[in-house]
Design an enzyme around this catalytic site. Structure first.
Site, short mmCIF file in Angstrom:
data_model
loop_
_atom_site.label_atom_id
_atom_site.label_comp_id
_atom_site.label_asym_id
_atom_site.label_seq_id
_atom_site.Cartn_x
_atom_site.Cartn_y
_atom_site.Cartn_z
N LEU A 37 3.77 -6.15 32.82
CA LEU A 37 4.13 -6.04 31.39
C LEU A 37 5.02 -7.22 31.00
N GLY A 38 5.22 -7.38 29.69
CA GLY A 38 6.16 -8.41 29.23
C GLY A 38 5.51 -9.58 28.50
N GLY A 39 4.17 -9.68 28.58
CA GLY A 39 3.46 -10.69 27.80
C GLY A 39 3.77 -12.12 28.21
N LYS A 50 12.97 -20.93 31.31
CA LYS A 50 14.43 -21.05 31.37
C LYS A 50 14.91 -21.09 32.82
N GLY A 185 6.87 -29.18 24.96
CA GLY A 185 6.92 -30.54 25.50
C GLY A 185 8.35 -30.93 25.85
N VAL A 237 -4.12 -39.13 20.30
CA VAL A 237 -4.82 -39.14 21.59
C VAL A 237 -6.32 -39.20 21.30
N MET A 323 6.41 -18.57 16.09
CA MET A 323 5.95 -17.94 17.35
C MET A 323 7.16 -17.84 18.28
N HIS A 449 40.54 -22.12 21.01
CA HIS A 449 40.65 -23.52 21.46
C HIS A 449 40.96 -23.53 22.96
P1 FAD Z 1 2.83 -12.05 23.83
O1 FAD Z 1 4.12 -12.19 24.50
O2 FAD Z 1 1.88 -13.19 23.90
O3 FAD Z 1 2.13 -10.75 24.45
C1 FAD Z 1 0.84 -10.37 24.13
C2 FAD Z 1 0.31 -9.49 25.26
O4 FAD Z 1 -0.90 -8.89 24.82
C3 FAD Z 1 -0.05 -10.28 26.52
O5 FAD Z 1 0.56 -9.69 27.63
C4 FAD Z 1 -1.57 -10.15 26.61
O6 FAD Z 1 -2.04 -10.09 27.95
C5 FAD Z 1 -1.80 -8.82 25.91
N1 FAD Z 1 -3.14 -8.67 25.36
C6 FAD Z 1 -3.84 -9.55 24.61
N2 FAD Z 1 -5.05 -9.02 24.26
C7 FAD Z 1 -5.09 -7.77 24.81
C8 FAD Z 1 -6.06 -6.74 24.78
N3 FAD Z 1 -7.20 -6.85 24.10
N4 FAD Z 1 -5.78 -5.61 25.47
C9 FAD Z 1 -4.62 -5.46 26.15
N5 FAD Z 1 -3.67 -6.41 26.18
C10 FAD Z 1 -3.90 -7.55 25.51
N6 FAD Z 1 10.02 -17.81 22.48
C11 FAD Z 1 11.35 -17.66 22.33
O7 FAD Z 1 11.78 -16.99 21.39
N7 FAD Z 1 12.23 -18.24 23.21
C12 FAD Z 1 11.81 -19.00 24.24
O8 FAD Z 1 12.62 -19.50 25.01
C13 FAD Z 1 10.41 -19.19 24.41
N8 FAD Z 1 9.96 -19.94 25.44
C14 FAD Z 1 8.61 -20.08 25.60
C15 FAD Z 1 8.16 -20.89 26.63
C16 FAD Z 1 6.81 -21.08 26.83
C17 FAD Z 1 6.33 -21.94 27.97
C18 FAD Z 1 5.88 -20.41 25.98
C19 FAD Z 1 4.40 -20.56 26.20
C20 FAD Z 1 6.32 -19.61 24.93
C21 FAD Z 1 7.69 -19.45 24.73
N9 FAD Z 1 8.19 -18.69 23.68
C22 FAD Z 1 9.53 -18.55 23.50
C23 FAD Z 1 7.29 -18.00 22.72
C24 FAD Z 1 7.18 -16.52 23.10
O9 FAD Z 1 6.71 -16.40 24.43
C25 FAD Z 1 6.23 -15.81 22.15
O10 FAD Z 1 6.61 -16.06 20.81
C26 FAD Z 1 6.26 -14.31 22.41
O11 FAD Z 1 5.87 -14.02 23.73
C27 FAD Z 1 5.32 -13.59 21.44
O12 FAD Z 1 5.38 -12.22 21.69
P2 FAD Z 1 4.17 -11.26 21.33
O13 FAD Z 1 4.65 -9.88 21.65
O14 FAD Z 1 3.68 -11.54 19.96
O15 FAD Z 1 2.95 -11.67 22.29
P1 NAI Z 2 4.99 -26.94 18.78
O1 NAI Z 2 4.34 -26.60 17.49
O2 NAI Z 2 6.43 -26.72 18.96
O3 NAI Z 2 4.76 -28.49 19.09
C1 NAI Z 2 3.51 -29.08 19.10
C2 NAI Z 2 3.69 -30.57 18.87
O4 NAI Z 2 2.45 -31.20 19.14
C3 NAI Z 2 4.09 -30.92 17.44
O5 NAI Z 2 5.20 -31.77 17.48
C4 NAI Z 2 2.85 -31.61 16.89
O6 NAI Z 2 3.16 -32.63 15.95
C5 NAI Z 2 2.24 -32.19 18.15
N1 NAI Z 2 0.80 -32.41 18.10
C6 NAI Z 2 -0.15 -31.59 17.58
N2 NAI Z 2 -1.37 -32.14 17.76
C7 NAI Z 2 -1.18 -33.30 18.42
C8 NAI Z 2 -2.07 -34.31 18.90
N3 NAI Z 2 -3.37 -34.21 18.73
N4 NAI Z 2 -1.53 -35.38 19.52
C9 NAI Z 2 -0.18 -35.48 19.69
N5 NAI Z 2 0.69 -34.56 19.26
C10 NAI Z 2 0.19 -33.48 18.64
O7 NAI Z 2 4.10 -26.21 19.88
P2 NAI Z 2 4.34 -26.01 21.44
O8 NAI Z 2 5.41 -26.91 21.92
O9 NAI Z 2 3.00 -26.08 22.06
O10 NAI Z 2 4.87 -24.53 21.50
C11 NAI Z 2 4.05 -23.45 21.00
C12 NAI Z 2 4.91 -22.36 20.45
O11 NAI Z 2 5.64 -21.72 21.48
C13 NAI Z 2 5.90 -22.89 19.44
O12 NAI Z 2 5.51 -22.41 18.17
C14 NAI Z 2 7.21 -22.33 19.81
O13 NAI Z 2 7.73 -21.55 18.78
C15 NAI Z 2 6.95 -21.44 21.03
N6 NAI Z 2 7.93 -21.81 22.05
C16 NAI Z 2 9.24 -21.53 21.79
C17 NAI Z 2 10.21 -21.92 22.68
C18 NAI Z 2 11.62 -21.64 22.36
O14 NAI Z 2 11.89 -20.84 21.48
N7 NAI Z 2 12.58 -22.24 23.05
C19 NAI Z 2 9.89 -22.62 23.92
C20 NAI Z 2 8.48 -22.91 24.06
C21 NAI Z 2 7.56 -22.49 23.15
#
Ligand code: FAD
Ligand code: NAI
Length: 471
Positions: A37-39, A50, A185, A237, A323, A449
């Protein structure tokens, strides 16, 4: 079996919503297609990224800043296997915690792919090939998102990778090309740059984290550059090719005024594609519920997070908006409370955004670009970390806090920070803004402070009447 609520997807939105439903006395089921669980957040997102950010930061400090603190280390090495193992242990403990919370709250958990049979019935296709159908008075779609790509950069998960593979590499890349200098990135690029990889960012926009206040992108670029990274901004790209042992990334800079078009080839051992994520609804059989996804795969919802079928709700990454895990969590709670007839509220403009680089980047409210665009009269107060005693003591002098306040009322409109512990400090700005504080209100509150939070107070003093004390 008939439930009050069935939630499809167990990410932060789904599991938080399930717990709130159970707390409110609703008979609740949650369906998850993966074994844990936990997505995305707990398995391949927030938590593992992290964990690696923290480990790589410890290594970087041991290699680069400890000596100045008077701590000598010799023969420092990275044990990447151990780093990845520890990350996985953190993930395992955290996802097991969610299973515990489901049991504790008497939520029925089903493992398998959930899909609509009709607007009230969900079929669960289990990994052993069996199927089960359950019925719900209310259904919540919480299926999250998946990494996005473009045809010019096909993901092969070996050399051309997404964040999921970047969280479990078996070697430190010599050269990592990162396409997209957004949040993923910046974070995962930092991890490998700290561990010694040469990291090249190729970004379509003209700065890092381009959707945040422009000041933050510029400052972040300075600190990431110190890690040895290089940047190709405003570049497109054209082709990414896995040649076996290497990956070749072809990029162009479109011809600008007075510029010659530039064509460059980068050769690396890995290419991380981090160009955004796409809402995920595959396999849900939305049509059987009378629903459709839009051209970006998202499900349309109204202000109550209801889809066009009133007893079916959707939340998190699968709908519009940021997101972010904490946005999805708020929406999970919102839906549960709406179902029982309460009148919850989410202030979307006050959902903070954080990038967990070091120093951290954090932001809430309007950016300067937005206030300009909306013609809101504003004033700015900034304060640099290098003027803080606490920052000098810890050698964390990079960064600043910038406060935007309304020019006439002094109400805080936006707070943008890059600096040590900004991720935690932004909570004070959110609280202040939820209570519609003015910059002067914050500047008159006592801040301990020496702390990093004094930078926020000083920036508010600067915004109030240009009266920062320590600058
Ligand atoms: P998700 O967490 O994507 O969960 C959806 C779940 O639904 C998944 O487990 C999937 O398997 C399940 N599912 C899908 N379809 C079905 C189906 N048909 N039947 C049953 N199960 C299904 N956000 C932050 O706020 N802070 C961060 O530091 C951060 N870091 C991130 C780092 C990375 C590398 C990535 C990729 C994302 C990060 N995010 C971060 C974004 C964050 O993970 C998402 O915004 C968040 O998980 C979204 O939650 P959600 O509940 O909408 O969906
Ligand atoms: P992002 O939307 O943050 O960044 C994507 C970047 O790719 C943008 O700067 C965009 O201009 C660039 N880009 C798009 N198309 C391109 C191309 N063809 N060539 C070169 N550059 C291009 O999306 P990212 O980093 O993939 O993360 C996805 C989501 O996950 C974000 O919406 C973010 O909210 C969430 N996330 C949140 C984190 C956090 O809260 N700390 C950590 C990681 C992800």
């Amino acid at each position: 079996m008939e439930y009050d609520v069935i939630i499809i997807g167990s990410g932060p939105g789904g599991y938080t919503g399930a717990i709130r439903c159970a707390q409110l006395g609703l008979k609740t089921a949650i369906i998850e297609k993966y074994a844990t669980l936990g997505g995305t957040c707990l398995n391949v997102g927030c938590i593992p990224s992290k964990a690696l950010l923290d480990s790589s930061e410890h290594f970087y400090n041991a290699a680069h800043t400890f000596a100045e603190h008077g701590i000598k280390l010799t023969d420092l090495q990275v044990d990447l296997d151990q780093m990845i193992k520890r990350k996985q242990e953190v993930v395992d403990v955290t996802t097991k915690g969610i299973s515990f919370l489901m049991k504790k709250n008497k939520i029925d958990t089903f493992y398998g792919v959930g899909s609509f049979v009709d607007p009230h019935s969900i079929k669960i296709a289990k990994s052993d090939g069996s199927e089960e159908t359950i019925k719900g008075k209310n259904i919540v779609i919480a299926t999250g998102s998946k990494p996005m790509s473009f045809p010019s950069m096909p993901i092969d998960k070996k050399r051309v990778i997404t964040s999921t593979e970047a969280l479990k590499l078996q070697e430190i890349p010599k050269h990592l090309v990162v396409i997209g200098a957004g949040v993923i990135g910046a974070e995962l690029g930092s991890v490998y740059a700290r561990l010694g990889s040469k990291v090249s960012f190729v970004e379509f926009a003209d700065s890092m984290i381009p959707t945040m206040d422009k000041t933050l992108g510029k400052e972040l670029q300075k600190v990431v550059k110190k890690l040895g990274a290089d940047f190709y901004f405003s570049h497109k790209v054209t082709k990414v090719e896995n040649t076996g042992d290497e990956v070749v990334v072809s990029i162009d800079k479109p011809k600008g005024r007075g510029d010659e078009p530039e064509q460059i080839t980068l050769t690396a051992d890995y290419c991380l594609v981090s160009v955004g994520r796409r809402a995920y609804t595959d396999g849900l059989n939305l049509e059987a519920a009378g629903l459709t996804a839009d051209d970006r795969g998202r499900i349309d919802v109204d202000n109550h997070l209801r889809t066009s079928v009133p007893h079916i709700y959707a939340l998190g990454d699968v709908i519009r908006g940021a997101m972010l895990a904490h946005k999805a969590e708020e929406e999970g709670t919102f839906i549960a409370e709406t179902i029982v007839g309460q009148k919850p509220h989410i202030h979307y403009k006050l959902i903070p955004g954080v990038v967990y680089t070091w120093p951290e980047v954090a932001s809430v409210g309007y950016t300067e670009e937005e206030v300009k665009q909306e013609n809101i009269p504003y004033k700015v107060g900034s304060f640099p970390f290098k003027a803080l005693g606490r920052a000098r003591a810890s050698m964390d002098i990079d960064g600043l806090v910038k406060v935007l306040a309304h020019k006439e009322t002094d109400e805080i409109l936006g707070v943008h920070m890059i600096g040590a512990r900004a991720a935690d400090m932004i909570a004070e700005a959110v609280t202040a803004m939820e209570f519609r504080a003015s910059a002067e209100d914050v500047s008159r509150m006592s801040h301990a402070h020496p702390t990093y939070t004094e930078a926020f107070k000083e920036a508010c003093l600067a915004a109030t009447d240009n009266r920062a004390i320590n600058m």
